[in-house]
Design an enzyme around this catalytic site. Structure first.
Site, short mmCIF file in Angstrom:
data_model
loop_
_atom_site.label_atom_id
_atom_site.label_comp_id
_atom_site.label_asym_id
_atom_site.label_seq_id
_atom_site.Cartn_x
_atom_site.Cartn_y
_atom_site.Cartn_z
N ASP A 199 41.44 31.58 122.21
CA ASP A 199 40.62 32.66 121.63
C ASP A 199 39.13 32.33 121.71
O ASP A 199 38.30 33.24 121.75
CB ASP A 199 40.96 32.88 120.14
N GLU B 157 47.78 31.67 126.47
CA GLU B 157 48.37 32.09 125.19
C GLU B 157 49.84 32.43 125.34
O GLU B 157 50.67 31.96 124.56
CB GLU B 157 47.62 33.31 124.63
N THR C 122 44.88 41.70 120.61
CA THR C 122 46.10 42.47 120.94
C THR C 122 46.38 43.55 119.89
O THR C 122 46.82 44.65 120.25
CB THR C 122 47.31 41.51 121.07
N ILE D 48 44.71 38.96 126.70
CA ILE D 48 44.19 40.06 125.88
C ILE D 48 43.82 39.46 124.52
O ILE D 48 44.71 39.16 123.71
CB ILE D 48 45.21 41.20 125.67
N ASP D 49 42.56 39.26 124.28
CA ASP D 49 42.15 38.81 122.95
C ASP D 49 41.84 40.09 122.17
O ASP D 49 40.98 40.88 122.57
CB ASP D 49 40.93 37.88 123.01
N ASP E 9 43.17 33.61 127.63
CA ASP E 9 43.74 34.61 126.72
C ASP E 9 43.71 35.94 127.47
O ASP E 9 42.64 36.50 127.71
CB ASP E 9 42.93 34.71 125.42
C1 IPD Z 1 43.69 37.04 117.89
C2 IPD Z 1 42.32 37.65 117.75
C3 IPD Z 1 42.00 37.86 116.29
C4 IPD Z 1 42.08 36.57 115.51
C5 IPD Z 1 43.45 35.93 115.69
C6 IPD Z 1 43.74 35.72 117.15
P1 IPD Z 1 45.08 37.61 120.09
O1 IPD Z 1 43.96 36.80 119.25
O2 IPD Z 1 41.34 36.84 118.33
O3 IPD Z 1 40.67 38.31 116.15
O4 IPD Z 1 41.86 36.81 114.17
O5 IPD Z 1 43.45 34.68 115.01
O6 IPD Z 1 45.01 35.14 117.30
O7 IPD Z 1 46.40 37.27 119.48
O8 IPD Z 1 44.76 39.04 119.96
O9 IPD Z 1 44.93 37.05 121.46
#
Ligand code: IPD
Length: 291
Positions: A219, A69, A94, A91-92, A89
């Protein structure tokens, strides 16, 4: 079939090690930078953890490729080839991490010949390690996982996310989708703030379905195989074959529920993850656009 178990175990061990950095930072104040929108956040920890994971894997497997990411945010292209590729990813969730909302995951998928061989989702505040290897089942902290098998949409708990998009079309599409599902009715609609952990709820049977438009391959690449190996199904929101680059996904306990959801919801246009940004006509590539 090749045996990727030692690669999987290596992925699990580095996810656990890296989680200590995330957990320490979780309780501290963070410097936040914006990416694509005022709700698309990144911190120094996201970037640091991705670098640590990539360098640990590169040391062990120098020929392997990466889709990460934060590397993509820094300008790298998303290119999934036949070569062994780790999709990361760091930190999913964030936004959750920044706010100390306790659903934050490290997500790691491993693909060979464009097929995901295993997925790891470590929900680190909860200390829940989800993993699945193709053809070998899905597990949570070592215990086998089974999707609910629910076939009746009216008895479903459905998980979704609003994501980082804040333009009118995306917001109206997403809120209309939730409205339509609640009107069916479904038993409930939920959102944890991390696509990876949301999707793993379908693998546990705690939720019956999940759908999302606008997330990225990092993700959901790992959680997709976890759902499939738990006996669930994944597909595109238009009912076609799942394509991790399309930025659309439905994960469900059964094909019947997945198809029902695909008939009820609509998608807004998103540029594919693997589209060359210099060639794209942004906003013109979606399906199911709101009419
Ligand atoms: C996000 C999370 C969030 C989702 C976003 C993602 P991130 O990832 O998974 O739940 O709704 O579309 O981008 O940016 O925290 O790695």
């Amino acid at each position: 079939m090749a045996d990727w178990t030692s690669y999987l175990n290596f992925g699990i061990s580095i996810a656990k090690q890296a989680s200590e950095i995330v957990l320490t930072a979780f309780h501290q104040q963070k410097e936040v930078t914006l990416k694509s929108s005022p709700a698309d956040l990144v911190t120094e920890t996201d970037q640091r953890v991705e670098k640590i994971l990539i360098s640990a894997i590169r040391n062990q497997y120098p020929q392997h490729r990466f889709i990460g990411e934060e590397s993509v945010a820094a300008g790298e292209r998303v290119e999934l080839t036949d070569s062994p590729t780790w999709i990361i990813d760091p930190i999913d969730g964030t936004v959750n991490f920044v706010h100390r909302f306790p659903f934050v995951a490290i997500s790691i998928a491993f693909s060979v010949n464009k097929q995901t061989e295993f997925g790891i989702v470590y929900s680190l505040v909860e200390d829940k390690m989800f993993h699945a290897q193709r053809g070998r089942g899905a597990f949570l902290n070592g215990q086998p996982l089974h999707a609910s098998g629910q076939e009746d949409i009216n008895r479903c708990v459905v998980v979704t996310e609003i994501g980082a998009e804040r333009d009118d079309l995306a917001l109206s599409t997403m809120t209309t989708n939730i409205f339509r599902l609640l009107k069916l009715p479904v038993h409930g609609v939920r959102a944890l703030g991390t696509a990876a952990v949301d999707m793993c709820q379908v693998a546990t049977g705690g939720a019956d379905a999940y759908y999302h438009i606008g997330m990225h391959c990092w993700d959901i690449a790992a959680s997709a195989i976890i759902v499939q190996e738990a006996g669930g199904v994944v597909m595109d929101t238009d009912g076609s074959k799942f394509d991790m680059m399309s930025r659309r996904v439905i994960a469900a306990s059964s094909t019947a529920v997945a198809h029902h959801i695909s008939q009820v919801i609509q998608a807004f246009p998103c540029r594919r993850d693997d589209e060359d940004p210099s060639k794209c006509v942004c906003g013109a590539t979606g399906v199911n656009g709101l009419s």
